[in-house]
Design a protein around this motif. Structure first.
Motif, PDB file in Angstrom:
ATOM      1  N   ARG A  11       0.866  -1.132  -0.045  1.00 21.99           N
ATOM      2  CA  ARG A  11      -0.064  -0.013   0.146  1.00 21.99           C
ATOM      3  C   ARG A  11       1.034   1.090   0.091  1.00 21.99           C
ATOM      4  N   LEU A  12       0.610   2.295  -0.922  1.00 24.82           N
ATOM      5  CA  LEU A  12       1.296   3.341  -0.981  1.00 24.82           C
ATOM      6  C   LEU A  12       0.432   4.454  -0.416  1.00 24.82           C
ATOM      7  N   GLU A  32       4.944  -1.076  -8.748  1.00 27.11           N
ATOM      8  CA  GLU A  32       3.768  -0.285  -9.219  1.00 27.11           C
ATOM      9  C   GLU A  32       3.928   1.014  -8.103  1.00 27.11           C
ATOM     10  N   ALA A  33       4.019   0.736  -6.885  1.00 28.24           N
ATOM     11  CA  ALA A  33       4.049   1.723  -5.950  1.00 28.24           C
ATOM     12  C   ALA A  33       5.434   2.626  -6.122  1.00 28.24           C
ATOM     13  N   VAL A  44       4.955  15.989  -1.988  1.00 31.46           N
ATOM     14  CA  VAL A  44       4.268  14.943  -1.546  1.00 31.46           C
ATOM     15  C   VAL A  44       5.178  13.627  -1.306  1.00 31.46           C
ATOM     16  N   GLN A  45       6.209  13.541  -1.951  1.00 31.97           N
ATOM     17  CA  GLN A  45       7.179  12.519  -1.670  1.00 31.97           C
ATOM     18  C   GLN A  45       7.503  12.491  -0.222  1.00 31.97           C
ATOM     19  N   ALA A  46       7.725  13.552   0.276  1.00 33.75           N
ATOM     20  CA  ALA A  46       8.221  13.794   2.037  1.00 33.75           C
ATOM     21  C   ALA A  46       7.211  13.005   2.768  1.00 33.75           C
ATOM     22  N   GLY A  47       6.066  12.903   2.419  1.00 36.01           N
ATOM     23  CA  GLY A  47       5.131  12.352   3.256  1.00 36.01           C
ATOM     24  C   GLY A  47       4.471  10.889   2.890  1.00 36.01           C
ATOM     25  N   LEU A  48       5.094  10.376   1.742  1.00 29.47           N
ATOM     26  CA  LEU A  48       4.804   9.113   1.405  1.00 29.47           C
ATOM     27  C   LEU A  48       5.393   8.009   2.242  1.00 29.47           C
ATOM     28  N   PHE A  49       4.610   6.653   2.319  1.00 30.49           N
ATOM     29  CA  PHE A  49       4.971   5.590   3.046  1.00 30.49           C
ATOM     30  C   PHE A  49       4.506   4.486   2.299  1.00 30.49           C
ATOM     31  N   ILE A  50       5.503   3.305   2.188  1.00 30.41           N
ATOM     32  CA  ILE A  50       5.186   2.079   1.726  1.00 30.41           C
ATOM     33  C   ILE A  50       4.738   1.219   2.692  1.00 30.41           C
ATOM     34  N   ASN A  54       4.186  -6.795   6.866  1.00 33.24           N
ATOM     35  CA  ASN A  54       4.989  -6.608   8.021  1.00 33.24           C
ATOM     36  C   ASN A  54       6.086  -5.346   8.346  1.00 33.24           C
ATOM     37  N   ASP A  55       5.687  -4.564   7.390  1.00 35.41           N
ATOM     38  CA  ASP A  55       6.677  -3.467   7.580  1.00 35.41           C
ATOM     39  C   ASP A  55       5.925  -2.047   7.095  1.00 35.41           C
ATOM     40  N   VAL A  56       6.559  -0.963   7.321  1.00 31.70           N
ATOM     41  CA  VAL A  56       6.322   0.181   6.936  1.00 31.70           C
ATOM     42  C   VAL A  56       7.483   1.279   6.791  1.00 31.70           C
ATOM     43  N   VAL A  57       7.698   1.645   5.752  1.00 33.09           N
ATOM     44  CA  VAL A  57       8.860   2.466   5.453  1.00 33.09           C
ATOM     45  C   VAL A  57       8.572   3.856   4.726  1.00 33.09           C
ATOM     46  N   ALA A  58       9.385   4.872   5.158  1.00 30.88           N
ATOM     47  CA  ALA A  58       9.008   6.249   4.331  1.00 30.88           C
ATOM     48  C   ALA A  58       9.795   6.072   2.985  1.00 30.88           C
ATOM     49  N   TYR A  59       9.095   6.585   1.832  1.00 32.15           N
ATOM     50  CA  TYR A  59       9.375   6.365   0.597  1.00 32.15           C
ATOM     51  C   TYR A  59      10.827   6.895   0.375  1.00 32.15           C
TER      52      TYR A  59
END
Length: 65
Positions: A11-12, A32-33, A44-50, A54-59
Motif C-alpha cells: 500500500r502506498l 507499481e508503488a 508529496v514524496q516527503a509524506g509517502l509511506f510504503i 509486516n513493515d512500513v517504510v518512508a518512501y
C-alpha cells in the motif's frame, strides 16, 4: 524493509503532516508503488509511506543511496 521482491503487494499512502490523515494512493505491487511515488511532486514524496504485510517504510528512506 524486509521485503525485496518487486511483485509483493503493498500500500502506498500519503500521511498529511497537518491533519495526520492517511490517503491511499495505490494498492499494488512494490514496483507499481515505487513508480507512482516517483511521479509525485517532491513535497508529496516527503509524506509517502510504503506498507507491506509486516513493515512500513518512508518512501524517501527507501530510495536513499
Amino acid at each position: 524493509m524486509r521485503t525485496v521482491s518487486d511483485d509483493v503487494s503493498v500500500r502506498l499512502y500519503h500521511l498529511d503532516d497537518d491533519s495526520g490523515a492517511a490517503a491511499t494512493l495505490i494498492y499494488g505491487s512494490l514496483a507499481e508503488a515505487l513508480h507512482t511515488a516517483a511521479l509525485q511532486p517532491e513535497e508529496v514524496q516527503a509524506g509517502l509511506f510504503i506498507q507491506t504485510s509486516n513493515d512500513v517504510v518512508a518512501y524517501l528512506d527507501l530510495i536513499e543511496d
